[in-house]
Enzyme design. Sequence first.
Site, PDB file in Angstrom:
ATOM      1  N   SER A 177       0.752  -1.024  -0.020  1.00  0.00           N
ATOM      2  CA  SER A 177       0.038   0.095  -0.010  1.00  0.00           C
ATOM      3  C   SER A 177       0.791   1.260   0.089  1.00  0.00           C
ATOM      4  O   SER A 177       0.163   2.374  -0.301  1.00  0.00           O
ATOM      5  CB  SER A 177      -1.036   0.023   1.123  1.00  0.00           C
ATOM      6  OG  SER A 177      -0.323  -0.114   2.353  1.00  0.00           O
ATOM      7  N   HIS A 205      -5.765  -3.092  -2.498  1.00  0.00           N
ATOM      8  CA  HIS A 205      -5.302  -2.330  -3.651  1.00  0.00           C
ATOM      9  C   HIS A 205      -5.346  -2.858  -5.138  1.00  0.00           C
ATOM     10  O   HIS A 205      -5.133  -2.186  -6.117  1.00  0.00           O
ATOM     11  CB  HIS A 205      -4.053  -1.649  -3.493  1.00  0.00           C
ATOM     12  CG  HIS A 205      -4.061  -0.679  -1.993  1.00  0.00           C
ATOM     13  ND1 HIS A 205      -4.709   0.700  -2.382  1.00  0.00           N
ATOM     14  CD2 HIS A 205      -3.669  -0.755  -1.019  1.00  0.00           C
ATOM     15  CE1 HIS A 205      -4.509   1.382  -1.109  1.00  0.00           C
ATOM     16  NE2 HIS A 205      -3.603   0.368  -0.314  1.00  0.00           N
ATOM     17  N   LYS A 236     -11.749   0.837  -1.628  1.00  0.00           N
ATOM     18  CA  LYS A 236     -10.802   1.495  -2.586  1.00  0.00           C
ATOM     19  C   LYS A 236     -11.302   1.541  -3.840  1.00  0.00           C
ATOM     20  O   LYS A 236     -12.012   2.541  -4.106  1.00  0.00           O
ATOM     21  CB  LYS A 236      -9.411   0.815  -2.140  1.00  0.00           C
ATOM     22  CG  LYS A 236      -8.704   1.181  -0.844  1.00  0.00           C
ATOM     23  CD  LYS A 236      -7.753   0.376  -0.473  1.00  0.00           C
ATOM     24  CE  LYS A 236      -7.491   1.038   0.954  1.00  0.00           C
ATOM     25  NZ  LYS A 236      -6.655   0.141   1.946  1.00  0.00           N
TER      26      LYS A 236
END
Length: 385
Positions: A177, A205, A236
């Site tokens: 990340s 992610h 996200k």
Amino acid sequence: MFLRELEGLKENGLLREIKDRDRASPQGRLISIGKRHCLLNFASNDYLGLANHPAVVEAAKKALTEFGAGAGASRLLSGGTTLHKKLETALARFKGTGSALIFNSGYSLNTGLIPAVAAEGDALFSDELNHASIVDGCRLSRAKKHIYRHKDVGHLEELIKKSDARRKVVVTDAVFSMDGDIAPLNDLYALCKAEGAALYIDDAHGTGVTGKGKGTLKHFGLKPVPFVIEMGTLSKALGSFGAFLTGPKETVGWAVNNARCLIYSTALPPSPVGAALKALELVGTDGARIERLWANRDMLLSALQRLGLDTGESETPIIPVMLKDVQDALGMSRRLLAAGIYAPAIRPPTVKQPRLRLTVTASHTDEDIERLIRALNNKCRSKAT
Ligand SMILES: *Cc1c(COP(=O)(O)O)cnc(C)c1O
């Protein structure tokens, strides 16, 4: 009571404050913070620009109207809705697994599920750069912990072979990340298979980003087999909030019976579930959005590298710009802000080396990226002279 400690942090440039960060606008490429309007935003994980997408917002509203504001109880009591089940069915189909289970956040999932899959007598093997929620999940587990060097499969193999634990679980971010590099899932997968270990993947992610949106296993062409325990987040690229586990029925069944974050916490409210369901549908149907994200990412990365900036090992839309020290990082971020660009500094203890953490999204235009590059170029020049 904590005043002196806070002052100490401030003196070292390490004080974190929320006060100058809260938005007066939706998430997006342009945001308002305090009196600053239309700040160009390179600091969100809303990779596909879905957090404020009209269809996603509409789906959240519809869920709100249909099922109300709060869940009112844990999923195991009466907190779930048919919408929760619908999202789980869609997630399982999306990932090609038998089953899926929604959790309240990625942080909560990791801290509750890791202790559930690795208990006393078991062993956990964790990459040294794993996300804090994984670190905390490992701390909460009674299993023996082994930390392996970042992406060092040789080191991991050594540690696994030395361990005589009953069950061995390797745990890793799929996309790291803060550095934006990708874990060698193909090698980890082969090693876990050979050693009879489980592979726990955090694709926070990667979901909506890697593997044409399908995630990092897909990026490597790997199938979700029973020894893989995969989690992702709705928070996200999917632009909502919450997290999910995907896997065979028995993994989900085990989680329902053992993940304390699920058993002892109120279920996710309907509106983020509705939003995520629509976002997932868009990820499946709107491939152009993902292509735009990667084109923007390639454009930004090559421009940064032409400026001679150190972008570390980035392989994704997370692009760090490594800087000498904390003051350098804070100064760079402040000067960008003066130019109308929002890109906060990331400092210890979150990372060892201070940096700007740039995230580019599908919503950015070529002009946005050029503006960032011009601003960085001016800053570099003004510093050199
Ligand atoms: C953001 C993140 C999480 C936490 O997810 P939330 O839904 O924001 O709580 C977990 N793991 C990784 C790798 C992350 O980047």
